[in-house]
Design a protein around this motif. Sequence first.
Motif: not given
Length: 493
Positions: A330-333, A347-357, A362-365
Motif C-alpha cells: 500500500m502507498y500513502l500518497p 504528512a509524507r508518502a510511505a510504502f507499507v507491506g513490502m517483503d522479499m517477493n 506491485e509498487m507501481t500498482l
Amino acid sequence: MLFIGMDLGTSAGKLLLMNENGEVYKTVSKQYAVSFPQRGWAEQNPEIWFQNIIEGLKELTANQEKDKIAGIGLSGQMHGLVLLDKEGKVIRPAILWNDGRAEEETDYLNREIGKERVAQYTGNIAFTGFTASKIRWLKKHEPENFSKICKIMLPKDYITFRLTGVFCTDFSDASGTLLFDVKNKRWSKEMMRICGISETMLPKPVESWEIVGELTKEICRELEISGTIKVVAGAGDNAAAAIGTGTVGNNRCNISLGTGGTIFISSDTFRMDEGYVLHSFAHADGKYHLMGCMLSAASCNKWWMESVLETENYGKEQKGIRHLGENKVMYLPYLMGERCPHNDPNARAAFVGMDMNTSRKEMTLAVMEGVAFGLRDSLEAARMTGVMPKRASICGGGAKSFLWRRIMANVMGMELDSMEQEEGPAYGAAILAATGCGSYANIKEAAEKLTKVKCTVVPETKLVDRYESQYIRFKELYPALKQFFDRKKWQGA
C-alpha cells in the motif's frame, strides 16, 4: 468564430483553439519547472508563465485564420500568491497552491480565530495552500516584501493582467483565497482585516464568462493580430475542468487526476461540509460546488516513474499489471503533505507491506491505488453531507491511463466517463470565452452542446468488493504513521 482556451497548470501551460461548435483545431503545451527552495515549499516565477503563454499563443495561432479569433478564456492553478508593487512589477516568486510553509499561520486562523468563525466569513476553513495563510506568512517572514504590495493576484489573473492591463478575477478562483465570502460572492472585510490588507489590493471579482477586457495593442502586434480579441475572466482550473467535462447542474461530479487530484461536485445552491474536509466554492457556471483536493495525484506517478525508476515509459511499466484489488503493498500518497481530509502539511508518502517477493509492478500498482484511495476519502466526505453522485467524468494527465481509470472506477464504485476532449481546463476556458462572446446563451447550454462522452469504465462487482476491503486498510495508515510526520522530527532528518 474561433476561441482560445488557456490553462496555466503547475507544470505546463496548455492552449487550444476551437470553433463555436467545439471542434478543436490545434493544441499546444509549454512546460516549465517548479522550484522547491525548502522542504515543503513550492514556487514559480510568474514571468516564466507569461513568456510560455506568449510563445504558446504564437505557435497556436500560426497559419490560422487570426481574424476569426473572437475571444480568449483562461483557467489556472488556484490559490497561488502573486504580488505586484506600485509599478506593476512582480515582488517575489509566486508561492504555489501545494506550498506548505504557512503551517503556523494556518493553525492561527483555525485555532485562534477559530474554524467556525473563519468558515462563517468565507465558507471554508484555513489550509496551508490557501492565499490568506500565505499572506500572513509573508507579513511575518518577509515584511519588506509585504510593505511593497500594491496588487494581490492569482496565477491566471496575472496572465490576464499582462494580456489586457485589467486587474480582475472570477468568483471560482477567488473562492480559494480564504479572503472571499463565497456564499455572498464578495471579499470578506473580516478576513482582509485579519490579513492586514485592503480591498484596493484585491482584484474585482466577476462571473467566469464575463468579458473583462481586450488583448492590448502591444500583444496583438507581437502575435501579428490585426483585429480585436475579447478576454473573459475565466476560472480556477478545477471549475474550468468541470465546464470542459460537462459537470454543470446539480449533483454532477468530475474527478481530476492532474498534478494534484480533485473530486468536484456541482450544486445549484451553496452548501458547506460541517466536517470541514471539503471546500465550498463558487462554480464557473454561476452556481456553487463542493471540492475535495489532494496535493499529489498524477505527480506521485511521475515521481515514482521518473525520479525512482528513471523512466518516462509509463505504458511499459503499467503493461502486464494484473490482480487488481489483491496488492499486499500500500502507498500513502502525501509527497507534499495533504489537504483533504487531513489538512496536514507535514504528512509524507510511505510504502507499507513490502517483503522479499515484492515486485516492481506491485509498487507501481500501489502508487496508482494509493492515489485512488486518497480521492475516495473526499468522496466519503461528500457522502456524509448527503451528496450521492452516481457517476463522474474524469480528466487530467493520469486519466489517459485505462488501468488507472479502471482502478478509480472500482475504488469509487462509480461509472467514469472519459470525454472526447481530454484537455478539460483549457477546453472549459474556451467554452467560457464562447459563451462570453455570445455564441451561447449560458454555460449550461454551451456545456450540454459541446461536451461529449468518448468512453465509459463500468465498475466490476468483484473488484469493488476487493477494493472496499483494501480501502478500509488504507484508512488505518495515516493515523498509524502520523506521529512520524512531526515537523521538528522532519526538520532534523
